[in-house]
Design an enzyme around this catalytic site. Sequence first.
Site: not given
Length: 447
Positions: A76, A120, A165, A293, A295, A352
């Site tokens: 990616r 991005h 994001e 994603n 985290y 991610e």
Amino acid sequence: MMLRFPANFLWGAATAAYQIEGAADEDGRGPSIWDAFARKPGAVTHGDSGAIACDHYHRWEADLDLMASLGLRSYRFSVAWPRVLPEGRGAVNQRGLDFYKRLIDGLHARGITPMATLYHWDLPQALEERGGWANRDTTDAFAEYAAVVYEALGDEVPFWITLNEPWCAAYLGYGNGKHAPGITDGATWLSAAHHLLLGHGKAVSALRAKGCRDGLGITLNLSAVHPASDDPRDVAAARRCDGHENRLFLDPLFRGSYPDDVVSRYAQVTDWSFVRDGDISTIAAPLDLLGVNYYLRHRVADDSLDSGHGWVLLPPTTPRTAVGIGTEPSGLTEVLVRLKNEYTTLPLYVTENGAAYHDYVDPEGGVDDVERVSFFDSHFRAAHAAIAQGVELRGYYVWSLLDNFEWADGYSRRYGIVFVDFGTQRRIPKQSAYWYQKVIQSNGLTS
Ligand code: IFM
């Protein structure tokens, strides 16, 4: 005993253009908001910038060989808007498109499936000078750019992600100003968030019009959010935090409206007049996949000090990464299962997940990142647990392939499974890369 993943599971690694490419002034690339932001004193650690980064623009072939040697099934990457349209709109820079064409051909030649992200965070600076994502015109500019890229590369890329994001692009860029363009405003970030989503919706319709029938989605950074206690004040604070980070994006995309509680909470700062008739149905256009994603898993308490934010995030109680984030694999299972139960049955991809650690080259010349091996082991298990609960998870991209430019933290944070000695641009696969290679080979983990 093996914990196996579904057949054809897409094991990959992710990167982003500004974080790895370098060659900021080459082959007609225009400036982005990150080039400008990095020049502001104090904006980025040590005054670092992505001007050279991993020099991937020149070293892409060796980087592709590295990916192939690790057995990656997918890669990616993101396309740099200012490489393709240096002024944001108008004249197309063919040399910019050619770079991605070479990259994609190189991936296919090595049997690696490309997944391309259109945005991005590297907005062309020319568009920021006209208001950036706070200006509704940027939504049309994004759709035009998406169409140009898809026209040139669409046939060769099976997976397209519109935005990476949008919460970060909106809130960090226009709310707390920690990211480019560095604006701090309680209302502007909400219009930026809306325009990012609207730009996504317009890009979806542009790509559909160009024949994109499958593999199209958006990537959200989604957090697991828990109240710190059963106290109703903490429960309400957790709901506010969830509204701000997750539901502000999920609800318009999958439920066709902004959440009522979020709208009324921010009514103090905006009348939401930037949301016009028809916008929400554009945003809610059907997708083929959702990228996640992951985290963070927050423990949220009421903001008793009334700092103005509306909640406080309690410090992690689990082992911390180099950026102070707790290691919370169960939050990944929660996020994925929540999506299935509350929002969508679309195929999901973890686009991610990863962690920064204090990696270094040891006297034997290796990088023994045992923490990262354990981090990924626990998160892969958490993903597997979600699959066992019926989530259609089809792929997992570790963040990141390479140590790279970590935005406001510059080069001080290493997220790669491959160590980069930035001074020489030498790549050294870390222990986690060799471990990941075995996971991919066996399509699973030893249980
Ligand atoms: O480096 C970033 C990436 O660009 C977006 N997701 C989070 C990563 C780690 O902070």
